[in-house]
Design a protein around this motif. Sequence first.
Motif, short mmCIF file in Angstrom:
data_model
loop_
_atom_site.label_atom_id
_atom_site.label_comp_id
_atom_site.label_asym_id
_atom_site.label_seq_id
_atom_site.Cartn_x
_atom_site.Cartn_y
_atom_site.Cartn_z
N HIS A 28 0.80 -1.23 0.00
CA HIS A 28 0.00 0.00 0.00
C HIS A 28 0.83 1.28 0.00
CE1 HIS A 28 -3.54 -2.42 0.48
NE2 HIS A 28 -2.98 -3.03 1.52
N LEU B 32 -13.05 -2.05 6.25
CA LEU B 32 -11.62 -1.95 6.53
C LEU B 32 -10.83 -2.04 5.22
CD1 LEU B 32 -11.28 -4.18 9.71
CD2 LEU B 32 -11.36 -1.69 9.58
N SER B 33 -9.75 -1.22 5.17
CA SER B 33 -8.93 -1.16 3.97
C SER B 33 -7.48 -0.90 4.36
CB SER B 33 -9.43 -0.02 3.06
OG SER B 33 -8.59 0.13 1.94
N GLY B 34 -6.58 -1.20 3.48
CA GLY B 34 -5.16 -0.93 3.71
C GLY B 34 -4.79 0.53 3.59
N CYS C 79 1.41 -4.56 8.93
CA CYS C 79 0.51 -3.80 8.09
C CYS C 79 -0.51 -3.05 8.96
CB CYS C 79 -0.24 -4.72 7.12
SG CYS C 79 0.85 -5.50 5.92
N VAL D 190 -4.58 -1.31 8.96
CA VAL D 190 -5.87 -1.20 8.30
C VAL D 190 -6.56 0.07 8.78
CG1 VAL D 190 -6.21 -3.66 7.88
CG2 VAL D 190 -7.01 -2.67 10.01
N TYR D 191 -7.34 0.63 7.89
CA TYR D 191 -8.07 1.87 8.16
C TYR D 191 -9.57 1.62 8.02
CZ TYR D 191 -3.64 4.36 7.52
OH TYR D 191 -2.35 4.82 7.65
#
Length: 112
Positions: A13, A85-87, A76, A78-79
Amino acid sequence: MRIEILHIAGCPHTAGAGQRVHEALSDAALDGVEVAFTLVSSSADAARASFSGSPTILIDGIDAFPSGTRTAELACRVYPTPAGLSGLPTVAQIVEVLERLTHGKTQATAAP
């Protein structure tokens, strides 16, 4: 304003974070703001930095999306986004943070 993207080697990402930050800066009419990438290569580096997983977006040294969770692990991140949730945070989420920060600075400057 200075933006720094903390990332680990091989983070899928990192490039996307840079692209979204640049797009958000353009959308917020903040062209010319420096964006730096910093490789976090050890647990000691992560512990010294405001690292919450890769990628972490710092604005003037402060996590743009504070979660209360810092890590010394090369991990990693996540947001939470409107789609789940996403990277990465969305461009709109980054714009919102930039506008809040620049609006706050403008008000602080304008105060007597």
